[in-house]
Design an enzyme around this catalytic site. Structure first.
Site, PDB file in Angstrom:
ATOM      1  N   PHE A 106       0.533  -1.057  -0.040  1.00 10.85           N
ATOM      2  CA  PHE A 106      -0.202   0.087  -0.210  1.00 10.85           C
ATOM      3  C   PHE A 106       0.869   1.100  -0.326  1.00 10.85           C
ATOM      4  CE2 PHE A 106      -1.875   2.685   3.719  1.00 10.85           C
ATOM      5  CZ  PHE A 106      -2.359   3.417   2.677  1.00 10.85           C
ATOM      6  N   VAL A 107       1.663   0.989   0.796  1.00 15.97           N
ATOM      7  CA  VAL A 107       2.468   3.154   1.357  1.00 15.97           C
ATOM      8  C   VAL A 107       3.561   2.404   0.287  1.00 15.97           C
ATOM      9  CG1 VAL A 107       4.185   4.088   2.225  1.00 15.97           C
ATOM     10  CG2 VAL A 107       2.192   2.896   3.457  1.00 15.97           C
ATOM     11  N   ASP A 116       9.657  -6.974  -3.906  1.00 15.67           N
ATOM     12  CA  ASP A 116       8.753  -7.456  -2.651  1.00 15.67           C
ATOM     13  C   ASP A 116       8.548  -8.831  -2.681  1.00 15.67           C
ATOM     14  OD1 ASP A 116       6.044  -7.526  -1.452  1.00 15.67           O
ATOM     15  OD2 ASP A 116       6.122  -5.608  -1.955  1.00 15.67           O
ATOM     16  N   TYR A 146       5.327  -7.969  15.610  1.00 18.22           N
ATOM     17  CA  TYR A 146       5.573  -7.403  15.194  1.00 18.22           C
ATOM     18  C   TYR A 146       5.977  -5.876  15.940  1.00 18.22           C
ATOM     19  CZ  TYR A 146       3.385  -2.813  12.080  1.00 18.22           C
ATOM     20  OH  TYR A 146       4.146  -1.934  11.085  1.00 18.22           O
ATOM     21  N   LYS A 164      10.141  -4.524  15.236  1.00 11.37           N
ATOM     22  CA  LYS A 164      10.075  -3.258  15.104  1.00 11.37           C
ATOM     23  C   LYS A 164      10.578  -2.585  15.483  1.00 11.37           C
ATOM     24  CE  LYS A 164       7.375  -2.666  10.983  1.00 11.37           C
ATOM     25  NZ  LYS A 164       8.134  -2.291   9.338  1.00 11.37           N
TER      26      LYS A 164
HETATM   27  P1  NAD Z   1       1.502  -3.332   3.195  1.00 11.25           P
HETATM   28  O1  NAD Z   1       0.859  -4.596   3.976  1.00 11.25           O
HETATM   29  O2  NAD Z   1       0.409  -3.136   2.229  1.00 11.25           O
HETATM   30  O3  NAD Z   1       2.593  -3.528   2.085  1.00 11.25           O
HETATM   31  C1  NAD Z   1       3.952  -4.240   3.261  1.00 11.25           C
HETATM   32  C2  NAD Z   1       4.581  -5.009   1.604  1.00 11.25           C
HETATM   33  O4  NAD Z   1       5.944  -5.524   2.071  1.00 11.25           O
HETATM   34  C3  NAD Z   1       3.968  -6.031   0.650  1.00 11.25           C
HETATM   35  O5  NAD Z   1       3.681  -5.512  -0.311  1.00 11.25           O
HETATM   36  C4  NAD Z   1       4.475  -7.184   1.116  1.00 11.25           C
HETATM   37  O6  NAD Z   1       3.993  -8.239  -0.039  1.00 11.25           O
HETATM   38  C5  NAD Z   1       5.822  -6.735   1.825  1.00 11.25           C
HETATM   39  N1  NAD Z   1       6.516  -7.883   1.900  1.00 11.25           N
HETATM   40  C6  NAD Z   1       6.016  -8.653   3.683  1.00 11.25           C
HETATM   41  N2  NAD Z   1       7.268  -9.306   4.122  1.00 11.25           N
HETATM   42  C7  NAD Z   1       7.941  -9.022   2.873  1.00 11.25           C
HETATM   43  C8  NAD Z   1       9.249 -10.012   2.999  1.00 11.25           C
HETATM   44  N3  NAD Z   1       9.921 -10.472   4.238  1.00 11.25           N
HETATM   45  N4  NAD Z   1       9.702  -9.793   1.864  1.00 11.25           N
HETATM   46  C9  NAD Z   1       9.641  -9.484   0.873  1.00 11.25           C
HETATM   47  N5  NAD Z   1       8.496  -8.389   1.160  1.00 11.25           N
HETATM   48  C10 NAD Z   1       7.522  -8.223   2.047  1.00 11.25           C
HETATM   49  O7  NAD Z   1       1.877  -2.382   4.556  1.00 11.25           O
HETATM   50  P2  NAD Z   1       1.910  -0.812   4.081  1.00 11.25           P
HETATM   51  O8  NAD Z   1       0.530  -0.368   5.271  1.00 11.25           O
HETATM   52  O9  NAD Z   1       2.499  -0.865   3.080  1.00 11.25           O
HETATM   53  O10 NAD Z   1       3.168  -1.152   5.428  1.00 11.25           O
HETATM   54  C11 NAD Z   1       4.831  -0.572   4.919  1.00 11.25           C
HETATM   55  C12 NAD Z   1       5.822  -0.409   5.830  1.00 11.25           C
HETATM   56  O11 NAD Z   1       5.262   0.793   6.452  1.00 11.25           O
HETATM   57  C13 NAD Z   1       5.184  -1.446   6.724  1.00 11.25           C
HETATM   58  O12 NAD Z   1       7.065  -1.993   7.089  1.00 11.25           O
HETATM   59  C14 NAD Z   1       5.116  -1.201   7.903  1.00 11.25           C
HETATM   60  O13 NAD Z   1       5.349  -1.954   9.388  1.00 11.25           O
HETATM   61  C15 NAD Z   1       5.138  -0.096   8.463  1.00 11.25           C
HETATM   62  N6  NAD Z   1       3.888   0.901   8.630  1.00 11.25           N
HETATM   63  C16 NAD Z   1       2.463   0.994   7.903  1.00 11.25           C
HETATM   64  C17 NAD Z   1       1.376   1.213   8.808  1.00 11.25           C
HETATM   65  C18 NAD Z   1       0.471   1.913   8.045  1.00 11.25           C
HETATM   66  O14 NAD Z   1      -0.368   2.805   8.550  1.00 11.25           O
HETATM   67  N7  NAD Z   1       0.271   1.625   6.810  1.00 11.25           N
HETATM   68  C19 NAD Z   1       2.230   2.103  10.410  1.00 11.25           C
HETATM   69  C20 NAD Z   1       2.610   1.981  10.999  1.00 11.25           C
HETATM   70  C21 NAD Z   1       3.960   1.238  10.538  1.00 11.25           C
END
Ligand code: NAD
Ligand code: UDP
Length: 347
Positions: free
Chosen positions: A21-22, A41, A155, A159
């Site tokens: 997503f991000v 990814d 998690y 982190k």
């Molecule tokens: P998301 O699940 O949409 O994206 C995570 C991406 O990482 C996915 O595309 C997934 O396939 C990939 N991924 C997961 N494990 C993997 C691995 N071992 N190897 C390769 N790829 C892997 O989540 P998001 O909301 O886009 O979050 C992105 C980052 O931001 C994350 O690290 C998350 O912890 C951090 N974050 C997000 C939020 C939020 O509210 N969106 C809040 C706090 C932290």
């Protein structure tokens, strides 16, 4: 070698988790700035649809790989963003050992890659490092109230360990590591069956299912629109010198889950009603970022109010539901490959 000025030049930027997503919004923004992007990814929780529009872009390279088993990258890299990690509670708890290993081994591998390439490194950390906070709002110097044995520990503690790795590598002069603590972020390209609050409630309202609220709904969160977050990530990556401290990025507007549900029911024409379900274990009661540090160091603050961002996100989900014909079936939406548990959209 650290803090080498590379401003103003086209860079090669690796985005781990770039199909998420991000991450997919970050890839868009980097390409728009003229950079070359390498998206790594595993597609665990991300989606090919998120990066499909970029597949034929001349400046993007897609590598399907788990960061726990990262191969050498055969070209120079100037910056690495580590966003790879499942972020939704039901998804990161589906395979907690893999979540922990992603945070620790995966982040370690990417930091080692940054060291070999002399690349700047930005770690996507989280407000979850504050756990169920006893201080409010949360400043970066608050050390948190985290369970190391509960279901969120894979998690939260993962982190926290990743942050420790980053600051150890920075102190040792081995990597120009930066750490952002992201608060709840929402927007287009969240997965409809992702399980987080904004996607759940919007999809439920749009498909006429009951809106599920866990607990009393009086717990609070602060919601940041994804473009605001991406601007903050890039500002922290590009600022010189490296601040050497974690930086909260989030929107300080604080809402109860009940207030969020009411906003959505006002925004989306629907016959849906609210149903209350048990609160998951260790669910934080209050969360709001103190963003004084981001303002001072980066000149950053969010621009998009919740009402505006929610409308854009509702429009996105409306189009996705039409395309995938998910509308009458969201309660039994199937998990994607790689996920072991059913997701609680219609729970
Ligand atoms: P998301 O699940 O949409 O994206 C995570 C991406 O990482 C996915 O595309 C997934 O396939 C990939 N991924 C997961 N494990 C993997 C691995 N071992 N190897 C390769 N790829 C892997 O989540 P998001 O909301 O886009 O979050 C992105 C980052 O931001 C994350 O690290 C998350 O912890 C951090 N974050 C997000 C939020 C939020 O509210 N969106 C809040 C706090 C932290
Ligand atoms: N939540 C809820 N209904 C849902 C999904 C989540 O009431 O369908 C609650 C959840 O218990 C938490 C808040 O909404 O209190 C935010 O949950 P989310 O999973 O989005 O993120 P968190 O901040 O807990 O990681």
């Amino acid at each position: 070698m650290l803090q080498r000025m590379r401003d103003g030049k086209t860079k090669t930027v690796l985005v781990a988790g770039g199909a998420g997503f991000v991450g997919s919004h970050l890839c868009d923004a980097l390409l728009l700035r003229g950079h070359k992007v390498i998206c790594v990814d595993s597609f665990l929780t991300g989606s090919r649809a998120n990066v499909r529009p970029l597949e034929n872009h001349p400046r993007i390279r897609l590598i399907e790989q788990d960061i726990c088993h990262l191969s050498e990258i055969d070209e120079p890299i100037h910056q690495i963003y580590n966003l790879a990690c499942a972020a939704s509670p039901p998804l990161y708890q589906a395979d907690p050992v893999h979540t922990m290993m992603t945070c620790v081994a995966g982040t370690g591998n990417l930091l080692a890659l940054a060291e070999r390439h002399d690349a700047s490194f930005l770690q996507a950390s989280t407000s979850e490092v504050y756990g169920d906070p006893e201080e409010h709002p949360q400043r970066e110097d608050y050390r948190g109230n985290v369970s190391c044995t509960g279901p969120r520990a894979c998690y939260d503690e993962g982190k926290r360990a990743a942050e420790a790795l980053c600051f150890d590598m920075l102190r040792a002069g081995r990597a120009d590591a930066r750490v952002v603590r992201i608060f709840n972020t929402y927007g287009p390209r969240m997965q409809p069956n992702d399980g987080r609050i904004v996607s759940n409630l919007l999809v439920q309202a749009l498909s006429g299912n009951s809106l599920t609220i866990y607990g009393s709904g009086e717990q609070t969160r602060s919601f940041c629109f994804v473009t605001d977050l991406v601007a903050g990530l890039m500002a922290l990556m590009d600022v010189n010198p490296n601040p050497g401290v974690p930086v909260n990025i989030g929107n300080p507007g604080e809402f109860t889950i009940n207030e969020l549900a009411e906003m959505i029911l006002t925004m989306v024409p629907t016959a849906s009603e609210i149903v209350y379900r048990p609160l998951p274990k260790d669910d934080p009661q209050r969360r709001r970022p103190d963003i004084a540090r981001a303002k001072e160091l980066l000149g950053w603050e969010p621009k998009i109010p919740l009402s505006e961002g929610l409308q854009q996100t509702a429009d996105y989900f409306a189009s996705v539901l039409v395309e995938t014909d998910l509308r009458p079936k969201t309660a039994s939406a199937k998990p994607r490959a790689g996920l072991t548990d059913a997701l609680p959209i219609g729970a």
